[in-house]
Scaffold this active site. Structure first.
Site, PDB file in Angstrom:
ATOM      1  N   HIS A 419       0.826  -1.204   0.000  1.00 16.69           N
ATOM      2  CA  HIS A 419       0.000   0.000   0.000  1.00 16.69           C
ATOM      3  C   HIS A 419       0.865   1.260   0.000  1.00 16.69           C
ATOM      4  CE1 HIS A 419      -2.390   3.225   1.976  1.00 16.69           C
ATOM      5  NE2 HIS A 419      -3.385   2.713   1.275  1.00 16.69           N
ATOM      6  N   CYS A 790      -2.481  -2.847 -16.330  1.00 14.69           N
ATOM      7  CA  CYS A 790      -2.606  -1.652 -15.492  1.00 14.69           C
ATOM      8  C   CYS A 790      -2.017  -1.827 -14.099  1.00 14.69           C
ATOM      9  CB  CYS A 790      -4.067  -1.225 -15.377  1.00 14.69           C
ATOM     10  SG  CYS A 790      -5.120  -2.414 -14.538  1.00 14.69           S
TER      11      CYS A 790
END
Length: 840
Positions: A419, A790
């Site tokens: 993250h 992506c």
């Protein structure tokens, strides 16, 4: 000319090859062909040097005879690797120095200079060739030097030039084969069996009387690449002694002291002319090593001048603008990864680095600031205009506000796709993850591997390019996106034949990406829009709603916020494609994880702390990455996706001129797509009826699970595009947690389990096969389906080349990786064109 398999005299017509004799030997031949004053040179090829390392020596008597002109001769030996970046052993000068040669030199240059030359060679031979301690030779006269050598070696100093040369060649050959040298060159991309050539050259005597000396000159600034003569010259010197010597001269007029241009203008002019000729003939900016011997100039060597990333771009584009090289070659000369250093502040070259800890280089750049441990402290620092580094054990969505306020991020846990890493790259912040530290949030301190402790408010610098934590505030240099950078990007755009989009979650991301010239937004992660303070509270109210009516009321309050975000994105992208991923993470990620956060939420909701805590604990999952998230959330709680679809379509009705792309995350089956499509189609019909606007949209799938890749054929029946999310796809294919893999990945790579960290470099064999299968099966069902990548691999040059060959339409990456991706895409196109031309 003698030309044997063992060595070759370097002449204009000799068969000298980079792949056989190395880069230096070939460059010297080119200088000779330019009729530059290069001393007589002999080149030993790679196979001969390998034989020398194994104890098989060439015919040195024949080699030395090439230099025999009846006068005393001294030789230098230099390494010649295939590529200069691969390095090689240092040069050894004045081979052939004996007592007789010293006496002969004393007659021409004086006894003091000859003695200094003699002692220097004895010391260099002892330390560099025989590996003796050099302290015994410091300040020694010739007799003392000889005595010191004999005391250490239990034998007299060798007076035979052939023996001296033999030992020098053997020492350099074996040094090249040593473990340290091999690891160093492999780190620069050299194969394990890379060869070394050696160059034996007649010495030009810079310690001769009169106008004699040595120096180094180059014609561009090594940091900026701007035209500028730099270097040094020192009288009575040899080799590269002038560099760093207090008595050396500047080369051009300089107020700080005398210069070569002042003292010897004719020599300076000749050097400038040589530099200009080298630039055109060698098609490169060169650094020239020269010696002046009694007024006569000798060019000993010319190497590609050292340069930083900014200079590399400036030099390549200037050569192309001047017609020295084609634009295509300028594109291929720049390693794509080096562009990252132009886009971010970096630790200044030469700055002192006191390394406190090491970790994973998760997002490039450097930042200095005071340590803070939470978002509130980071925002407080920002309000005081005070730089700070957010330090967390690991980051969670609730830390995003603090990440926006911080200048850099440091975490104890995580890897390159954690993250913290993903958000930092999107924000353009330097980040080091998986650092060898222990973060104690309660004590608000960081324990270092060496036993030290850092506390809140202490100043540190993090280098996200190198993956290090440095003590104090270290000097940095600003990013440099100048005209040369713009030229390079323009040329790359004209060449590449695969699209490059951006992962942009906010209008700020989109605005930044437009400056880099993207082809659209390939991934807008809508969850990041909910972490502003006012939105997060409403989101949490929606999550805690017990009744459908309360949930709908909360979603109605979120709707105008989402609509405004999407409308701004559409306006900024000016008709370019915008691909919006519907909500992906599990709902509990929006909830606080600390008692302080839970108490604030309880106050906002008007509920007891115990009830809030119990509700949060009940929503926890054993494996949230595989739990209630993505399309599963959209099917179980359909109101969320319906609100987001309405926000998208109402924004389209406001702005017009765009066909939005709506992407469903974490799909595993066609039926999931059918269910979501039905609801989105219904919302689109409602908005058309309410607004009177005519618009269309494209629905697609984010392929993140192995099953989705394998069943891409049937999924494509319901999807206009398939966008492969390689972060989760890699995680699920390997069965690895991307947040925890950093703990053991280095050991796996070092021991050959994996060739590279699969979260940094796309696994072509495994994950790549899933991409190929998904692409083939998707297009077999639907020939016009758009294919994209992506994940964070969208900025990886190898992944981009793979996607291009696989027929993908575009890749998408974080904003600051867009220039890297565009350059890599152009290089992949040029490489394919070159291969096709050869095939014809």
């Amino acid at each position: 000319m003698l030309d044997t398999p063992r060595f070759t005299e370097v002449t204009p017509t000799a068969d000298i090859r980079v792949a056989r004799h190395g880069n230096r030997a070939k460059c010297l031949q080119r200088l000779i062909r330019m009729d530059l004053p290069v001393p007589q040179t002999v080149a030993l090829p790679f196979d001969a040097v390998r034989d020398i390392a194994a104890g098989r020596m060439p015919d040195l008597a024949t080699l030395l005879a090439l230099f025999d002109d009846g006068a005393p001769v001294l030789l230098s030996v230099r390494s010649s690797s295939q590529t200069p970046d691969w390095g090689g052993p240092g040069a050894v000068l004045n081979v052939g120095m004996t007592a007789a040669v010293r006496d002969a030199l004393a007659a021409t240059m004086g006894g003091e200079a000859a003695d200094r030359l003699f002692v220097r060679f004895v010391r260099d031979y002892a330390t560099d060739v025989m590996r003796l301690d050099g302290a015994a030779f410091d300040g020694a006269d010739p007799e003392a030097a000889l005595a010191a050598y004999e005391a250490e070696m239990d034998e007299p100093f060798p007076e035979d030039p052939a023996r001296q040369l033999r030992e020098v060649l053997r020492s350099m050959a074996r040094a090249w084969e040593g473990t340290s040298a091999r690891l160093l060159r492999q780190a620069q991309g050299a194969p394990a069996d890379a060869g070394l050539g050696l160059v034996v050259q007649r010495m030009a005597q810079g310690m001769a009387p009169g106008q004699s000396g040595a120096g180094v000159i180059q014609f561009v600034d090594p940091e900026t690449g701007a035209p500028q003569v730099t270097g040094r010259y020192m009288a009575g010197a040899m080799g590269r002694e002038a560099l760093g010597a207090e008595t050396s001269l500047y080369l051009t007029h300089d107020l700080r002291g005398p210069s070569l241009e002042d003292r010897l203008p004719e020599v300076f002019g000749e050097l400038v002319e040589i530099g200009a000729r080298c630039r055109v003939r060698l098609r490169e900016e060169m650094q020239v090593e020269f010696t002046l011997e009694q007024g006569r100039l000798h060019v000993l060597d010319a190497v590609r001048c050292p340069r930083g990333p900014r200079a590399a771009v400036a030099i390549a584009t200037a050569l192309a603008r001047d017609g020295v090289i084609p634009r295509s070659e300028a594109i291929t000369r720049i390693p794509p990864g080096t562009l990252s250093q132009l886009l971010h502040r970096q630790v200044a070259p030469g700055a002192a680095r006191d390394v406190l800890a090491r970790g994973i280089a998760a997002s490039p750049g450097a930042a200095a600031g005071r340590i803070v441990f939470d978002s509130a402290a980071a925002q407080a620092s920002q309000s005081r205009d005070e730089r700070c580094i957010l330090v967390r054990r690991e980051t969670a969505p609730e830390d995003v506000r603090g990440m926006h306020a911080a200048d850099g991020i440091l975490t104890e846990r995580g890897g390159t796709t954690s993250h913290a890493a993903v958000i930092a790259r999107g924000l353009g912040l330097p980040c080091v993850t998986g650092a060898e530290i222990v973060v104690d949030h309660k004590a608000r301190e960081v324990r270092l591997p060496g036993g030290g402790t850092l506390r809140e408010g202490d100043e540190i610098t993090i280098d996200g390019t190198a993956g290090t934590v440095l003590a104090g505030r270290v000097a940095t240099v600003e990013p440099a996106m100048d005209g040369a950078f713009a030229d390079l990007m323009g040329w790359a755009d004209a060449v590449r034949d695969i699209g490059v989009r951006v992962n942009a979650d906010t209008p700020a991301d989109a605005s930044l990406a437009r400056g880099f010239g993207v082809d659209g937004i390939g991934l807008c992660r809508t969850e990041h829009m909910f972490f502003e303070e006012d939105r997060l509270t409403v989101m949490r109210e929606m999550i805690f709603a017990d009744r459908d009516a309360d949930r709908v009321a909360a979603l109605d309050r979120l709707l105008p916020m989402q609509r405004a975000d999407f409308a701004e994105l559409f306006r900024l992208m000016e008709g370019l494609p915008v691909c919006i991923r519907l909500l992906d993470p599990p709902l509990h990620e929006f909830l606080p994880g600390t008692t302080e956060g839970m108490r604030a939420l309880a106050e906002a909701l008007g509920q007891p702390l115990a009830r809030v805590r119990a509700r949060i604990e009940a929503m926890g999952e054993f494996n949230p990455m595989l739990g209630m998230r993505g399309v599963r959330l959209g099917i179980a709680v359909p109101g969320i996706y319906e609100m987001q679809a309405r926000a998208i379509f109402e924004a389209v009705a406001q702005t017009g001129g765009v066909v939005p792309e709506i992407m469903i995350p974490l799909v595993t089956a066609r039926r999931e797509v059918e269910l979501v499509r039905a609801r989105i189609d219904a919302v689109a019909a409602e908005v058309r009826a309410e607004t009177g606007a005519a618009f269309d949209y494209r629905l697609g799938v984010m392929v993140e699970t192995p099953r989705a890749a394998l069943r891409a054929g049937e999924i494509a029946e319901q999807a206009a595009f398939l966008s492969f999310g390689t972060n989760d796809l890699t995680q699920m294919t390997y069965g690895l947690s991307r947040d925890d893999a950093g703990r053991f990945m280095s050991a796996y790579v070092n021991q050959g389990v994996y060739p590279e960290d699969p979260f940094q470099t796309l696994d072509i064999d495994g994950v790549g096969e899933l991409l190929l299968l998904g692409a083939q099966r998707g297009r077999a069902t639907r020939g016009d389906v758009t294919l994209a990548l992506c994940g964070e691999h969208g900025g990886d040059p190898e992944a981009i080349a793979f996607c291009r060959l696989a027929g993908f339409d575009y890749v998408s990456c974080s904003p600051f990786r867009v220039p890297v991706a565009k350059l890599a895409a152009a290089q992949a196109t040029l490489l394919a064109q070159e291969a096709n031309a050869r095939a014809k």
